[in-house]
Design a protein around this motif. Sequence first.
Motif, PDB file in Angstrom:
ATOM      1  N   UNK A   1      30.847  40.410  39.105  1.00  0.00           N
ATOM      2  CA  UNK A   1      31.158  39.013  38.797  1.00  0.00           C
ATOM      3  C   UNK A   1      32.655  38.836  38.592  1.00  0.00           C
ATOM      4  N   UNK A   2      33.256  39.785  37.872  1.00  0.00           N
ATOM      5  CA  UNK A   2      34.697  39.703  37.614  1.00  0.00           C
ATOM      6  C   UNK A   2      35.472  39.758  38.925  1.00  0.00           C
ATOM      7  N   UNK A   3      35.018  40.609  39.844  1.00  0.00           N
ATOM      8  CA  UNK A   3      35.709  40.744  41.123  1.00  0.00           C
ATOM      9  C   UNK A   3      35.587  39.454  41.939  1.00  0.00           C
ATOM     10  N   UNK A   4      34.367  38.924  42.020  1.00  0.00           N
ATOM     11  CA  UNK A   4      34.134  37.678  42.750  1.00  0.00           C
ATOM     12  C   UNK A   4      35.000  36.575  42.159  1.00  0.00           C
ATOM     13  N   UNK A   5      35.028  36.580  40.826  1.00  0.00           N
ATOM     14  CA  UNK A   5      35.786  35.596  40.110  1.00  0.00           C
ATOM     15  C   UNK A   5      37.279  35.667  40.426  1.00  0.00           C
ATOM     16  N   UNK A   6      37.774  36.901  40.470  1.00  0.00           N
ATOM     17  CA  UNK A   6      39.183  37.097  40.790  1.00  0.00           C
ATOM     18  C   UNK A   6      39.495  36.577  42.189  1.00  0.00           C
ATOM     19  N   UNK A   7      38.592  36.876  43.133  1.00  0.00           N
ATOM     20  CA  UNK A   7      38.784  36.399  44.497  1.00  0.00           C
ATOM     21  C   UNK A   7      38.754  34.878  44.536  1.00  0.00           C
ATOM     22  N   UNK A   8      37.808  34.315  43.798  1.00  0.00           N
ATOM     23  CA  UNK A   8      37.655  32.867  43.749  1.00  0.00           C
ATOM     24  C   UNK A   8      38.925  32.219  43.203  1.00  0.00           C
ATOM     25  N   UNK A   9      39.460  32.819  42.146  1.00  0.00           N
ATOM     26  CA  UNK A   9      40.672  32.274  41.535  1.00  0.00           C
ATOM     27  C   UNK A   9      41.824  32.301  42.531  1.00  0.00           C
ATOM     28  N   UNK A  10      41.912  33.415  43.278  1.00  0.00           N
ATOM     29  CA  UNK A  10      42.977  33.533  44.271  1.00  0.00           C
ATOM     30  C   UNK A  10      42.823  32.478  45.350  1.00  0.00           C
TER      31      UNK A  10
END
Lengths: 339, 289
Positions: A324-333
Amino acid sequence: MASDLTAAPTASPDKGGAAPRDHAEQARRDRDERRRKWRSRFYRWDVKGSPYAFVSPFFLFFAAFGLFPLIYTAWNSFYRVELTNLDAREFVGWHNYTRLLQDEFFWNALKNTFTIGLISTVPQLLMALGLAHLLNYKLRGSTFFRVAMLVPYATSVAAATLVFTLMFGTDYGMINWALEHIGFSHHIDWRAGTWSSQIAVSSIVIWRWTGYNTLIYLAAMQAVPPDLYESAALDGASRWQQFRHVTVPMLRPTILFTVVVSTIGATQLFGEPYLFGGTGGEKGGSAHQFQTLGLYLYEQGWTNYHLGRASAIAWAMFLLLLLIAAVNGLLARWLRKSQ
Amino acid sequence: MAVIPSTRRVRVRSKAGKQLHAGPFAYGVLILFTAISLFPLIWTAIAASRTSGRLSQTPPPFWFGGNLFKNLGTAWTDANLSTALLNSAVVAGSITIGTVLFSTIAGFAFAKLRFRFKTFLLMLVIATMMVPPQLSVVPLFLWIAKLDWTNHLQAVVLPTFVSAFGVFFMRQYLEQALPTELIEAARVDGASSMRIVWHVVFPVARPAMAVLGMLTFVFAWNDFFWPIIALTQENPTVQVALTSLAHGYVPDEAVVMAGALLGTLPLLLVFIVFGKQIVGGIMQGAVKG
């Protein structure tokens, strides 16, 4: 500092050695010297060391009750550890994990965690955003509204769930009674159905956390510079357009923050479904229809006594969070780029 | 923005930059949501004042009955609530003291002191906020079983005695509320770090400490997952006691509601007194968080 220390000893002999009656004076000066040395040493030690002393309680407790158990959980997940006999441990390798992947109830719990998370988080955050917008108007009794909306946050999972369980009762529950009045002839068995039970559980989550998120959004809205609205109004933007094109983009970091926090909360969901399930709540309903990962972990560990398996579930949850954290980071980018 | 001539901008500010007044629609929606927020609690009190028999009839009761004190009494004895309330007060109180104290000094160090690995350690603090307690629950349970702490309150207090959120919250506050010159001045006067913490940091941090204390108390009072594993019915916190009340073989619903009311009341009182500050604290933590 260093030049002081080296200069002082060379200065004292040629002065103090001149007359014998200066012995007392000499001793006093030596004492002062020692004290000053000690003090400067203490000072340096204090300045260097105390930051570590100040942060160490947190890290000591975290190491003992957070990090070490986390690693030890991984260790445990490769063993058969039974609650009934904690000292009899048997190394089983990846068995706990492979068994988990074959267990339909694990996938069921994963799916339920996801759907309940979705139907509790999305409406909650959308409503919070709207409410924050309304609270951001010039308003009479704004403090009253803010405090009243935060009251559910102060209510415990246990108390809230017990009340909602009663209100979601099949035959005499208030919600079915109200639905009957607006034309539903058929009473919904909230606990039995998959969708109905998941909606019921989500409604408790939504009730408890909407006010909290509203305040977080409100705080962020109040930090938006008024000039932006001015220029938007100047460009002829309607209120709705201002909300969509000024407020929401400015709130993006805050929205992302609440999405992350709510997602983490949703992954851990335990108390609401546990208590909503009544006696034997760890199963999450007769057909596991609202069993979450948290409940599944508890059931495996403390009802079926398989602590090794529970550890494997815990690590599966941890990996899920990392994902989730990884997806979130990608989403933020991606959000930043698209801006 | 810069292209707008200044005279025009001043004239516009008086119109468009003004905070909009809420219309009837806004008031309507807010009142509706306030009602939804408060209703379950009010209804808990109504249900707690009725009999279980009355609760299994339609329409559900919408006004108070005369059974409140009888139900409260039954809940009090059946669910061991005197012990539970005392335990919850001890647990939440200890966790609050530990969290506020350690968060303040660690937050001070992160905000104003210089030391090696500071950025790295701060990142570590923030990262720990992401780790849910369920991940460490099995080893913790094995420990307390080994130490024979099951049923002892320290088993609940110690794992949550410090909080990453608290450290972060105090750092954000002290970063801007505590002037660095004040610390330097105290240093020049020869104050040790301990004296600086006591005479400079604590007085400045007091408002934030109060807010963090209240948030921590609410959290610790309502914590559910770990206490239910670590404690049993003989020595419960309020949340554990409520669970057993609801999971009895034939739960008397009016009594369950009375228990829920008793378990929530202390926090509601805290909220009535300090609600405004708690709201302010959450909003403050949010902007900087």
